[in-house]
Design an enzyme around this catalytic site. Structure first.
Site, PDB file in Angstrom:
ATOM      1  N   ASP A  53       0.860  -1.179   0.000  1.00 36.35           N
ATOM      2  CA  ASP A  53       0.000   0.000   0.000  1.00 36.35           C
ATOM      3  C   ASP A  53       0.899   1.232   0.000  1.00 36.35           C
ATOM      4  O   ASP A  53       2.099   1.133   0.276  1.00 36.35           O
ATOM      5  CB  ASP A  53      -0.900  -0.028   1.231  1.00 36.35           C
ATOM      6  CG  ASP A  53      -1.812   1.176   1.309  1.00 36.35           C
ATOM      7  OD1 ASP A  53      -2.290   1.611   0.256  1.00 36.35           O
ATOM      8  OD2 ASP A  53      -2.030   1.679   2.424  1.00 36.35           O
ATOM      9  N   ARG A 106       6.557  17.011  -4.575  1.00 37.55           N
ATOM     10  CA  ARG A 106       5.331  17.297  -5.323  1.00 37.55           C
ATOM     11  C   ARG A 106       5.295  18.792  -5.594  1.00 37.55           C
ATOM     12  O   ARG A 106       5.230  19.593  -4.665  1.00 37.55           O
ATOM     13  CB  ARG A 106       4.107  16.855  -4.525  1.00 37.55           C
ATOM     14  CG  ARG A 106       4.155  15.396  -4.178  1.00 37.55           C
ATOM     15  CD  ARG A 106       3.134  15.010  -3.132  1.00 37.55           C
ATOM     16  NE  ARG A 106       1.781  15.087  -3.643  1.00 37.55           N
ATOM     17  CZ  ARG A 106       0.782  14.339  -3.177  1.00 37.55           C
ATOM     18  NH1 ARG A 106       0.992  13.466  -2.219  1.00 37.55           N
ATOM     19  NH2 ARG A 106      -0.424  14.445  -3.663  1.00 37.55           N
ATOM     20  N   ASP A 127      -6.487  -2.659   3.215  1.00 37.36           N
ATOM     21  CA  ASP A 127      -5.439  -3.607   2.839  1.00 37.36           C
ATOM     22  C   ASP A 127      -5.695  -5.014   3.363  1.00 37.36           C
ATOM     23  O   ASP A 127      -4.901  -5.920   3.101  1.00 37.36           O
ATOM     24  CB  ASP A 127      -4.085  -3.125   3.369  1.00 37.36           C
ATOM     25  CG  ASP A 127      -3.755  -1.714   2.923  1.00 37.36           C
ATOM     26  OD1 ASP A 127      -3.930  -1.437   1.724  1.00 37.36           O
ATOM     27  OD2 ASP A 127      -3.344  -0.904   3.761  1.00 37.36           O
TER      28      ASP A 127
END
Length: 1452
Positions: A400, A756, A1032
């Site tokens: 994940d 980012r 998950d």
């Protein structure tokens, strides 16, 4: 239709629920909200557990043997020898299973006993989650988990809005807005009205689709459509909403969370499956041997035995009148007798030993201090004891992203303002950036006192390396502040004459004395300055010009006397003498050697947990530097964040963590966002309040990739915009090429560091131009035809001709050590897939940040087709690209680098580090297609250690091309549905298997499990899934090994996992150390165990040739019973628990040591047959040499030696001695436990033999005592053991000399004590990223469309302002008059400004498009043609943009 069949029909076709009507809902027998994940109850545990255990072939086999031993006619051994070990195994396994199930019961109890406020008879009562029923109306408070899937009825927010966090479902931390029906808002929090609500809901059956819900509400004779926007799912958390009410639609196992959780599967290791296969083979072998001996016995009895019935009488059940018949019956009985005698080839003690080894190995994992996380006081935990060795065979890791690779924390890391970067922390030794975290300060390795230095350490090691804080590559002059090891702060400078020779040297030369190089530490704060030494143009040769506006005005006089002419990463010099200037850092204590963050305490609204290490940016802001003010003012105004004051403290409610980080950064630097109304925004700049009229919000979406706000303050109308770099660059006006080039360089740098990025721009508008644009925008918004296209054109018009402001670089903060762990795991041969619910850009950005994706990749394939045909077309194109790459890939023989002929293979790390440093200083140039060259230096992996055909003394080490370095694959969730279909899964797997990394984004929890199942089924590979949230759980259950991370998303993943760790980086140690050791130990244990048992058991086969196949044992029956239990169990247990070939440090340093587990090389059918043949040879020598010596033998005293008991005692003793010698050769790692168990077992044999024969009075009393008194015994033992050990030693040294393994080479180097220390001098500074350039975009904004519409419409506001009367966004009553008065005065100026809004620069577009990444190699030519086209920023061929609906007139 009768009333009895109506519910049944409704249940088959649809789900019918009536609110607050328990009796109506009970007739459909819907599941309640009780959750059960446990397997047993008190009454079902014993029968169910025994049934499960006897499904194992070995347990059933030993049960059958126990039954046979209970028959006296065929058993020569007591049943106790089998019963006690079997009962022990069953008991041990049952206790372990009971413990695991008790943990599941406790988990279920914790969830089921949570409290939920439920309406009962018009009153709100606290009820357990397990008592919640379908149709109940429940209340949720802020930050509370949703108990079941509910239909939202009413909320505390205006317009029925509420906000939820779905991290448990899809891993996203973004807030999502839900809105109830306008007709049910009136219910409010009035309990009477809610209790009287009797709406009937018709909806779909329970399913696992998280983003889909279809239903109808029937209330007050009206029907209302229901969709997913009105449903709150179990597992979500209510955020930023005081309360809400809803009616339960799905409960318990019917909820979408539980529908996605998957079923618990029985997990077994590959070793277990191989053992089951081997046991079947051994049983068949045993049956064959028994049948052979039975035939031999029948023949012997028929020919010879019948004549010796006086001495060997037949049993009374055997017919004596007909000899053939009697011989046949005897042979049949002997078959079962031999089955009992020879059962020790697979003794029950094998399974006891395996369980004990796994159990203790689990504790070794739990006790490992290296996997202890101090912040949460969490150790690693093995939640199962049956899968340890499987950790050493992992081929695929499915991870994940959110909370597993990242920390769910966004931090404002760096920025670029007007072509100037801020925020870098650089190590001067390597030139690489260092990540400064709360846990890691730069100076923590420096002793505070000289006495702290260990004895024998050179004095030069007292001080850590040179550190450069902030470096501006584009400015000529720098002023540096030095922090010496003594705690002083000094201005670092030197006369230019002393450094004339080093001004233009780019790299830092290698220091002559590496230790002395670390003798002082410097912290530089660099800022642009105007100096008298500058050339007339304001530039210095070799440097880019410095813009005049980039220098804070208040800094000139302060630094006029400090000059530093060196550029780049040149050597720092410390001026001494009277010219030395000192300045105390405002945030650094002179007695503290730690690098301190900037002090923001002067700002009353600062956040205490905000960390920033570049003082120059704060100084620029405080000195009223224009560009920095524009930068932070844009961040404080261009967003959709809501502000509220809670207990006197200003708090922000952000829809995405990206926006929260940006607004918080502006807040800390003095630009505080205070409040907003539907038509105004209020900020506080350096203590002064500023109010702006909000005219428009052009909201963000995934196609536009940008967001804009249009504001008015006084006579000024300005547009602020932030978005992706390629989108914003296409919309900038000309004349700023230099600024764009420098900013693009910074963008590439930030992207290369995994940050980012968002580009910020502004445009000043005239009142007349804005008024004309607004009129045309309203017309487009109300148009009936081509509305979206017309709106898009309007937005393109105003979002153009902008001025570049700067770039933000946000770090989606990785967990510590993630890039290193991923790199090592990939080097070990493990493929890593990331399965996340996040959007595509975010997933790709994290892929680069954690170095799962690199800029050296030839291409990143993106599969985003919406249909089977589109996906198939994309896969076909990618396949062609791979073929082209393979066809033009250069051969390894053409690329060689020179190396010393006697190069130490273990020092390759130094060479590799140098290569990495070289790459970081020279940005990679993308080669022209299709001859793409992607090579990796993998000398450690293949050339030197992995290839047995290559010698250590090779004169050159070639550059080996890794088969999987060329490509990466990114798949969207809607496309993954088609990729997993039967017609495309083979093509998908074919491409994915040739990619270095695979990232699946926007996937549901069930899709995660399907991907894991596909790899398990199609690749027959061992898989590991790791995650930290409820989304998950299905993936963790589906994989062979499930690892849960104790993270911020709760413990659902941990409770479903096999192993629990606190950080992703511990997975590296869990696999490469504990997993490899467990597999290595288990394989070595099994090989030795089968060897010693075949050596022991087959002695009976050789003896049967001399005893007429009568099933008589050569050994004492008591020796047979305790051989595996007392004599040989402890040495082999210590081997399986403590054995290791190399240390844990070397296991991590040389990840290729892991590859034997991937190929199952240490224990397989070949190794098993080798152990069997070795054991057979040993048994033959063991029996024949003593038999030959003692047959017809007479001692010196005249005693006859050729009796059965003496032979048995001698063979048994030599067997124990041989076992001791063999396991001594097997053992590579000696501990005190090994010494005690190995040598102690040898002594223990003689002690027990004496005790049994002389104290208890066994039948073999005196046999061994008499034998050892004779020299014959000792000579026989010496000769036999030498014959057995000599071949083993010879073969061992042959392999070590001719075919050494990697572990053998590492051990040899360790023994010679010649580890290369030179590599540590140039080893890269620990960092989460490598300083490098990238030509890809760093854009990844986790924002979603819709919040701008909520703001401008006023729906999101708690209180509506009284003067909010302008839905068209033209301003308040106070400002409308001013707006009308200024309209005519600015008309001429507005027309002139609007005439240039489409202008752009062709050269900039061409340069930018050359830097864009291509989604596939097949698109390269098409992209090139588009780049040549140039053109305006609105060219759809260059940057396609989809239309966006108007956000202000949507409610007209």
């Amino acid at each position: 239709m009768g009333t009895k069949t109506q519910p049944q029909q409704a249940k088959e076709n649809e789900r019918r629920i009536r609110a607050n009507d328990k009796e109506f809902n009970l007739q459909y027998k819907y599941h309640n909200n009780y959750i059960k994940t446990s397997k047993y109850s008190v009454f079902t545990f014993l029968p169910f557990n025994l049934l499960e255990q006897f499904q194992r072939l070995a347990n059933f086999y030993f049960l059958c043997l126990l039954v046979l031993q209970l028959i006296p006619a065929i058993s020569s051994l007591t049943p106790v020898t089998t019963a006690i070990p079997l009962i022990g195994v069953l008991t041990l396994t049952a206790v372990k299973d009971a413990y695991d199930d008790i943990q599941r019961h406790l988990s279920d109890s914790q969830v089921n006993n949570r409290k939920s406020k439920t309406l009962r008879n018009g009153k709100l009562v606290d009820a357990k989650w397990s008592e919640v029923q379908v149709g109940d109306v429940i209340r949720l408070d802020n930050n509370q988990f949703v108990a079941a899937d509910i239909l939202l009825l009413t909320t505390s927010e205006p317009n029925g809005l509420c906000f939820i966090e779905t991290a448990e479902l899809d891993g996203e931390t973004n807030l999502k807005a839900k809105q109830c029906l306008t007709e049910t808002i009136e219910l409010g929090d009035h309990h009477d009205a809610l209790w009287n609500f009797n709406g009937e809901i018709l909806c779909e059956r329970p399913n696992n689709l998280l983003n889909k819900f279809d239903g109808t509400l029937i209330w007050r004779n009206q029907r209302f459509a229901l969709d997913n926007e009105k449903i709150l799912l179990r597992g979500c958390v209510l955020r930023n909403t005081q309360w809400c009410y809803g009616v339960v639609v799905f409960a318990g196992v019917d909820t979408k969370l539980m529908q996605n959780s998957g079923k618990t599967q029985f997990k077994s290791t590959g070793v277990d499956r191989l053992l089951n296969f081997i046991i079947i083979g051994i049983v068949l072998f045993l049956v064959s041997i028994c049948a052979l001996f039975a035939v031999g016995c029948a023949i012997w009895e028929g020919l010879i035995g019948q004549h010796f019935q006086v001495y060997l009488p037949w049993e009374h059940i055997i017919p004596k009148d007909y000899i053939p018949s009697g011989a046949t019956v005897i042979g049949l009985l002997v078959f079962f007798s031999y089955a009992i005698v020879l059962n020790t080839v697979v003794p029950i003690s094998l399974y006891v030993s395996v369980e004990v080894i796994r159990f203790i190995q689990s504790f070794l994992i739990n006790w490992d201090e290296e996997m202890y996380y101090a912040r949460t006081n969490t150790y690693a935990k093995a939640r199962t004891t049956t899968l340890n060795e499987e950790l050493g065979q992992i081929q695929y890791i499915f991870s994940d992203k959110t909370g597993t690779l990242t920390q769910n924390i966004m931090t404002f890391n760096k920025c670029s303002i007007n072509g100037r970067t801020y925020g870098d922390v650089i190590d001067l030794r390597t030139g690489e950036p260092i990540e400064v975290t709360e846990q890691q300060t730069i100076f923590h390795n420096s002793p505070r006192n000289p006495e702290e230095v260990p004895t024998g350490t050179a004095t030069s090691t007292k001080q850590p390396p040179l550190i450069l804080v902030h470096k501006a590559e584009v400015h000529a002059k720098k002023s540096s502040v030095m922090v010496t090891a003594e705690g002083e702060t000094q201005l670092a400078s030197s006369p230019s004459s002393d450094r004339a020779e080093m001004e233009h040297s780019a790299p830092l030369p290698a220091p002559q004395d590496p230790q002395r190089n670390r003798g002082r530490k410097q912290v530089r704060y660099s800022a642009p300055s105007r100096s008298q030494e500058e050339e007339p143009g304001g530039t210095i040769p070799g440097r880019l010009p410095t813009p005049r506006g980039s220098s804070p005005s208040g800094y000139d006089s302060q630094r006029s006397s400090s000059r530093s002419s060196g550029g780049g990463l040149g050597v720092c010099f410390k001026r001494s003498g009277p010219g030395l200037m000192q300045r105390q850092l405002s945030s650094t204590n002179s007695s503290d050697k730690a690098l301190q963050c900037v002090d923001f305490s002067a700002n009353p609204h600062h956040e205490s947990d905000f960390r920033w290490y570049d003082r120059t940016l704060l100084d620029a802001v405080r000195s009223d530097e224009e560009h920095s003010h524009v930068f932070f003012r844009l961040l404080a105004l261009c967003h959709t964040v809501m502000a509220e004051t809670v207990e006197g403290k200003l708090e922000y409610q952000a829809q995405s963590p990206d926006e929260a980080a940006l607004v918080a950064a502006a807040r800390n630097f003095g630009f505080v966002f205070r409040s907003r109304t539907p038509n105004s925004i209020t900020i506080e700049v350096m203590g002064r309040k500023e109010e702006y009229e909000l005219l428009n919000i052009l909201d963000f979406n995934n196609v536009r990739k940008r967001m804009s706000v249009i504001l008015r303050r006084g006579n000024t109308v300005v547009l602020y915009c932030k978005g992706a770099d390629n989108v914003i660059y296409d919309r900038l006006h000309g004349g700023q090429e230099d600024l764009k080039a420098r900013t693009q360089d910074h963008l590439n740098k930030f992207a290369g560091e995994g940050l980012r990025t968002l580009v910020l721009a502004e445009r000043r508008l005239t009142e007349q131009y804005y008024k004309n644009w607004r009129t045309r925008q309203q017309e487009a918004a109300l148009a009936m035809d081509s509305r979206e296209e017309r709106l898009n054109e309007i937005y393109e018009e105003i979002e153009s001709d902008m001025q570049l402001v700067g770039v933000t670089a946000i770090e989606d903060k990785l967990q510590d050590g993630v890039p290193k762990a991923i790199a090592n795991l990939q080097s070990a041969g493990i493929k890593i897939w990331v399965l996340t619910g996040d959007k595509q850009e975010t997933a790709i950005n994290i892929g680069y940040s954690c170095q799962l994706l690199t800029d050296e990749l030839a291409d990143v394939f993106i599969v985003d087709g919406n249909s089977v045909e589109e996906v198939e077309k994309q896969l076909r194109q990618f396949k062609e690209s791979i073929k082209i790459y393979n066809r033009f890939r250069p051969g390894g023989t053409e690329a060689l680098y020179n190396s010393d002929s006697n190069m130490d293979p273990l020092s390759v790390t130094m060479t590799q580090t140098s290569v990495f440093m070289h790459e970081s200083s020279n940005p990679p140039t993308p080669p022209p297609p299709p001859a793409i060259s992607v090579v990796t230096f993998s000398a450690e992996c293949n050339d030197l250690f992995g290839d047995e055909k290559r010698s250590l003394d090779d004169g050159a080490a070639s550059i080996v091309i890794d088969e999987t370095t060329g490509f990466a694959l990114v798949v969207n969730g809607h496309s993954l549905v088609h990729c997993l279909s039967p017609e495309l899964e083979i093509k998908f797997l074919d491409i994915a298997s040739q990619c270095k990394a695979v990232i699946c984004c926007r996937v549901t929890p069930l899709q995660k499990a399907l991907v894991v199942e596909l790899i398990k089924r199609a690749k027959n590979a061992v898989t590991l899934a790791i995650g930290d949230g409820a989304n998950d759980v299905s993936m963790i259950k589906a994989a062979h090994i499930g690892v849960g991370i104790s993270g911020q998303e709760g413990l659902q993943a941990v409770l479903s996992s096999d192993y629990a760790i606190a950080q992703f980086r511990y997975l590296e140690r869990l696999l490469l150390v504990h997993g490899r050791w467990s597999y290595y130990r288990m394989c070595k244990f099994l090989r030795y165990f089968f060897y010693k048992n075949f050596a022991f058991t087959l002695c009976h086969c050789w003896y049967s040739l001399f005893c007429g196949f009568s099933a008589q044992t050569v050994f004492d029956p008591m020796f047979i019973s305790v051989y595996n239990l007392f004599y040989t169990s402890l040495p082999v247990l210590s081997l399986g628990i403590f054995e290791q070939d190399v240390s844990d440090k070397n296991s991590v340093e040389y990840p290729r040591l892991y590859t034997p587990g991937l190929r199952s090389e240490l224990f397989n059918i070949r190794e098993f047959i080798y152990s069997v043949l070795h054991g057979a040879f040993t048994s033959l020598v063991l029996f024949l040499i003593p038999y030959g010596v003692y047959k017809d033998g007479v001692s010196q005293n005249g005693y006859i030696l050729s009796d059965h008991m003496t032979l048995g005692a001698v063979v048994a003793t030599i067997l124990i001695v041989d076992n001791t010698a063999q396991i001594s050769l097997y053992t590579s790692y000696w501990t005190i436990v090994n010494h005690i168990t190995i040598w102690g077992s040898l002594v223990w044999y003689f002690v027990l033999d004496y005790f049994y024969n002389y104290v208890i009075g066994g039948p073999y009393v005196g046999s061994l005592t008499q034998a050892i008194k004779d020299l014959t015994f000792w000579m026989t033992m010496l000769i036999t053991v030498m014959v057995l050990v000599a071949p083993v030693l010879a073969y061992k040294y042959y392999l070590l000399d001719v075919h050494p393994s990697l572990s053998d080479k590492i051990r040899q180097k360790s023994l010679k004590k010649i580890h290369s220390r030179a590599s540590s001098d140039v080893r890269r500074t620990p960092s989460s990223r490598r300083g490098r350039r990238s030509v890809r975009s760093g854009y990844a904004f986790a924002h979603q469309e819709g919040f701008g519409r909520l703001i401008t419409s006023g729906k999101i506001m708690h209180k509506m302002p009284q003067d909010f009367a302008f839905p068209l966004g033209l301003g308040t009553k106070k400002t409308q008059a001013l707006h009308n008065n200024l309209a005519s005065a600015d008309q001429t100026k507005a027309s002139n400004s609007s005439g240039h809004h489409m202008g752009n620069n062709n050269n900039t577009n061409q340069r930018h498009n050359q830097n864009q990444n291509h989604s596939s190699m097949a698109d390269i030519s098409a992209e090139g043609r588009a780049a040549d086209a140039g053109g305006s920023g609105a060219n759809d061929d260059i940057s396609p943009r989809a239309p966006c609906q108007d956000l202000d007139t949507i409610n007209l």
